[in-house]
Design a protein around this motif. Structure first.
Motif, PDB file in Angstrom:
ATOM      1  N   GLU A 133      -4.096  12.236   1.524  1.00 48.31           N
ATOM      2  CA  GLU A 133      -3.033  11.547   0.384  1.00 48.31           C
ATOM      3  C   GLU A 133      -2.947  10.091   0.163  1.00 48.31           C
ATOM      4  OE1 GLU A 133      -3.104  13.033   3.905  1.00 48.31           O
ATOM      5  OE2 GLU A 133      -2.615  15.323   2.616  1.00 48.31           O
ATOM      6  N   GLN A 134      -3.414   9.207   1.394  1.00 47.51           N
ATOM      7  CA  GLN A 134      -3.041   7.700   0.788  1.00 47.51           C
ATOM      8  C   GLN A 134      -4.569   7.120   0.095  1.00 47.51           C
ATOM      9  OE1 GLN A 134      -3.047   6.351   4.395  1.00 47.51           O
ATOM     10  NE2 GLN A 134      -1.387   5.253   4.439  1.00 47.51           N
ATOM     11  N   TRP A 135      -5.327   7.871   0.199  1.00 46.90           N
ATOM     12  CA  TRP A 135      -6.989   8.195  -1.063  1.00 46.90           C
ATOM     13  C   TRP A 135      -6.795   8.206  -2.361  1.00 46.90           C
ATOM     14  CZ3 TRP A 135     -10.775  12.044  -2.117  1.00 46.90           C
ATOM     15  CH2 TRP A 135     -11.896  11.237  -3.040  1.00 46.90           C
ATOM     16  N   ARG A 136      -6.003   9.128  -2.419  1.00 47.18           N
ATOM     17  CA  ARG A 136      -6.288  10.255  -3.442  1.00 47.18           C
ATOM     18  C   ARG A 136      -4.732   9.919  -4.046  1.00 47.18           C
ATOM     19  NH1 ARG A 136      -8.807  14.568  -3.958  1.00 47.18           N
ATOM     20  NH2 ARG A 136      -9.522  15.616  -2.136  1.00 47.18           N
ATOM     21  N   ALA A 137      -3.347   8.973  -3.718  1.00 48.24           N
ATOM     22  CA  ALA A 137      -2.543   8.479  -4.548  1.00 48.24           C
ATOM     23  C   ALA A 137      -3.714   6.999  -5.053  1.00 48.24           C
ATOM     24  CB  ALA A 137      -0.894   8.427  -3.655  1.00 48.24           C
ATOM     25  N   ALA A 138      -4.458   6.062  -4.431  1.00 49.78           N
ATOM     26  CA  ALA A 138      -4.713   5.282  -5.071  1.00 49.78           C
ATOM     27  C   ALA A 138      -5.563   5.181  -5.942  1.00 49.78           C
ATOM     28  CB  ALA A 138      -5.666   4.261  -3.701  1.00 49.78           C
ATOM     29  N   LEU A 139      -6.653   6.388  -5.887  1.00 51.41           N
ATOM     30  CA  LEU A 139      -7.009   7.346  -7.474  1.00 51.41           C
ATOM     31  C   LEU A 139      -6.073   7.276  -8.789  1.00 51.41           C
ATOM     32  CD1 LEU A 139      -9.146   9.583  -5.568  1.00 51.41           C
ATOM     33  CD2 LEU A 139     -10.009   7.132  -6.246  1.00 51.41           C
ATOM     34  N   ALA A 228      -7.925  -7.748   0.783  1.00 47.96           N
ATOM     35  CA  ALA A 228      -7.748  -6.119   0.286  1.00 47.96           C
ATOM     36  C   ALA A 228      -7.971  -6.297  -1.366  1.00 47.96           C
ATOM     37  CB  ALA A 228      -6.724  -5.223   0.228  1.00 47.96           C
ATOM     38  N   GLY A 229      -8.250  -5.699  -2.064  1.00 45.06           N
ATOM     39  CA  GLY A 229      -8.555  -5.953  -3.688  1.00 45.06           C
ATOM     40  C   GLY A 229      -6.649  -4.568  -3.849  1.00 45.06           C
ATOM     41  N   GLU A 230      -5.409  -5.331  -5.009  1.00 48.24           N
ATOM     42  CA  GLU A 230      -4.736  -4.559  -5.249  1.00 48.24           C
ATOM     43  C   GLU A 230      -5.124  -3.078  -5.406  1.00 48.24           C
ATOM     44  OE1 GLU A 230      -0.890  -4.946  -8.072  1.00 48.24           O
ATOM     45  OE2 GLU A 230      -2.554  -6.056  -8.778  1.00 48.24           O
ATOM     46  N   LEU A 231      -6.034  -2.520  -6.341  1.00 48.22           N
ATOM     47  CA  LEU A 231      -6.470  -1.657  -6.861  1.00 48.22           C
ATOM     48  C   LEU A 231      -7.378  -0.820  -6.262  1.00 48.22           C
ATOM     49  CD1 LEU A 231      -6.567  -2.324 -10.615  1.00 48.22           C
ATOM     50  CD2 LEU A 231      -4.598  -1.373  -9.365  1.00 48.22           C
ATOM     51  N   ASP A 232      -8.088  -1.564  -4.739  1.00 49.78           N
ATOM     52  CA  ASP A 232      -8.860  -0.930  -4.579  1.00 49.78           C
ATOM     53  C   ASP A 232      -8.552   0.043  -3.473  1.00 49.78           C
ATOM     54  OD1 ASP A 232     -11.659  -0.055  -2.921  1.00 49.78           O
ATOM     55  OD2 ASP A 232     -11.043  -1.341  -1.546  1.00 49.78           O
ATOM     56  N   ASN A 233      -9.046   1.515  -3.307  1.00 45.88           N
ATOM     57  CA  ASN A 233      -8.879   2.819  -2.905  1.00 45.88           C
ATOM     58  C   ASN A 233      -9.139   3.055  -1.607  1.00 45.88           C
ATOM     59  OD1 ASN A 233     -11.673   4.731  -3.479  1.00 45.88           O
ATOM     60  ND2 ASN A 233     -11.322   4.243  -5.043  1.00 45.88           N
ATOM     61  N   LEU A 234     -10.294   2.498  -1.013  1.00 44.64           N
ATOM     62  CA  LEU A 234     -10.839   2.183   0.500  1.00 44.64           C
ATOM     63  C   LEU A 234     -11.863   0.851   1.125  1.00 44.64           C
ATOM     64  CD1 LEU A 234     -11.203   4.715   2.121  1.00 44.64           C
ATOM     65  CD2 LEU A 234     -13.911   4.434   2.007  1.00 44.64           C
ATOM     66  N   PRO A 235     -10.746   0.238   1.739  1.00 40.85           N
ATOM     67  CA  PRO A 235      -8.957   0.231   1.985  1.00 40.85           C
ATOM     68  C   PRO A 235      -7.900   0.048   0.384  1.00 40.85           C
ATOM     69  CG  PRO A 235      -9.388  -1.711   2.513  1.00 40.85           C
ATOM     70  CD  PRO A 235     -10.869  -1.514   2.145  1.00 40.85           C
ATOM     71  N   THR A 236      -7.123   1.023   0.893  1.00 42.90           N
ATOM     72  CA  THR A 236      -5.858  -0.023   0.239  1.00 42.90           C
ATOM     73  C   THR A 236      -5.442  -0.867   0.820  1.00 42.90           C
ATOM     74  OG1 THR A 236      -4.751   1.349   1.644  1.00 42.90           O
ATOM     75  CG2 THR A 236      -5.539   2.806  -0.498  1.00 42.90           C
ATOM     76  N   PRO A 237      -4.075  -1.343   0.246  1.00 37.66           N
ATOM     77  CA  PRO A 237      -3.503  -2.628   0.265  1.00 37.66           C
ATOM     78  C   PRO A 237      -2.838  -2.323   2.353  1.00 37.66           C
ATOM     79  CG  PRO A 237      -3.374  -2.836  -1.987  1.00 37.66           C
ATOM     80  CD  PRO A 237      -4.484  -1.567  -1.328  1.00 37.66           C
ATOM     81  N   GLU A 238      -1.922  -1.491   1.320  1.00 37.94           N
ATOM     82  CA  GLU A 238      -1.190  -0.698   2.685  1.00 37.94           C
ATOM     83  C   GLU A 238      -2.051  -0.165   4.180  1.00 37.94           C
ATOM     84  OE1 GLU A 238       0.525  -0.032  -1.227  1.00 37.94           O
ATOM     85  OE2 GLU A 238      -1.988   0.849  -0.144  1.00 37.94           O
TER      86      GLU A 238
END
Length: 279
Positions: A133-139, A228-238
């Motif tokens: 869910e976190q990954w898809r939200a980042a996408l 981390a990158g603000e817009l990265d999805n793997l990893p997200t900033p969180e």
């Protein structure tokens, strides 16, 4: 460029770039060569970048034992290069999948690490993973981009088993803060079909034991930067923030507007943060 014999005789190739105190830089992928680093956004103007190619890639020879491509066993090549260079302690940077390699190296050889930089890292070695869910939200955060529909379709094809280079290229925009000419030129940097055994075995069973590694890194005294990158999805900033919490002396930095290769998105911001941390 130079080569040396690692612990099992495998020839490991590495290059150096720039002047100043050494910084060993491990490329991710897994299986990407150090070509992907370039000069790390100009960081080579103040540091000597030591950039080894993972065994089985680039200037390094193929391994006789495919399981020596496993992440934990690759730490032996890092230690062999440190000894070859005569470094008592070193600053170490691991990007993406090599963030896990750098973590395992620091856990195994804490006395050899002066500073540890985990750059948009994988964090499975310490048991920190994103949920689906976190990954898809980042996408979905990139849904306003003109390339989004085609890139998302490529992600869905990848999930269905399409591992072709053509499909891989189609979802690459998700990895960059700006899908500009520099990003498009970078997509294939350091990537080859030859590295398939590395990609296949890097995460092989037994590579990670998070319970053990967490205990080891809890005793790590070296400063750690999780970047981390603000817009990265793997990893997200969180996810990066969660990874930072497992180290006793860690700082987490999130670069605004950056993706998985932040030195391309804003070289000035990137080099300022890294230089300050290493100072």
């Amino acid at each position: 460029m130079a080569r040396f014999a690692s612990y099992d005789g495998t020839q490991i190739g590495y290059g150096t770039l720039g002047d100043g105190p050494p910084l060993m830089c491990l490329p991710g992928g897994p299986g990407r060569t150090c070509e992907c680093f370039g000069n790390l956004g100009g960081l080579s103007s103040s540091r000597q970048l030591i950039m080894p190619d993972t065994r089985g890639t680039g200037l390094s020879a193929d391994a006789r034992d495919p399981l020596s491509y496993r992440c934990d066993r690759l730490a032996g090549d890092v230690e062999a290069l440190r000894a070859h260079l005569g470094l008592d302690r070193m600053d170490l940077l691991g990007h993406s999948a090599a963030g896990e390699l750098a973590t395992l190296y620091a856990a195994a050889y804490p006395e050899r690490v002066a500073h540890l930089i985990l750059l948009t890292p994988g964090l499975a070695a310490v048991g920190v993973d994103e949920t689906d869910e976190q990954w898809r939200a980042a996408l979905a955060r990139r849904s306003g981009e003109p390339w989004y529909p085609a890139a998302l379709a490529a992600v869905q094809k990848m999930e269905s088993g399409d591992e072709s280079l053509e499909n891989r290229r189609a979802y690459q925009p998700f990895l960059y803060g700006r899908w500009d000419a520099a990003a498009q030129a970078h997509v294939d940097a350091g990537i080859s079909e030859r590295a398939q055994p590395v990609r296949k075995n890097f995460y092989a069973e037994g590579a990670f034991n998070p319970a053990v590694t967490l205990g080891e890194v809890a005793r790590l005294t070296a400063p750690v930067l999780v970047y981390a990158g603000e817009l990265d999805n793997l990893p997200t900033p969180e996810t990066a923030a969660a990874g930072g919490r497992v180290f006793p002396n860690a700082t987490v930095t999130v670069q605004p507007g950056a993706g998985h290769f932040p030195w391309l998105d804003d070289p000035g911001f990137f080099t300022a943060v890294i230089t300050s941390f290493l100072s």
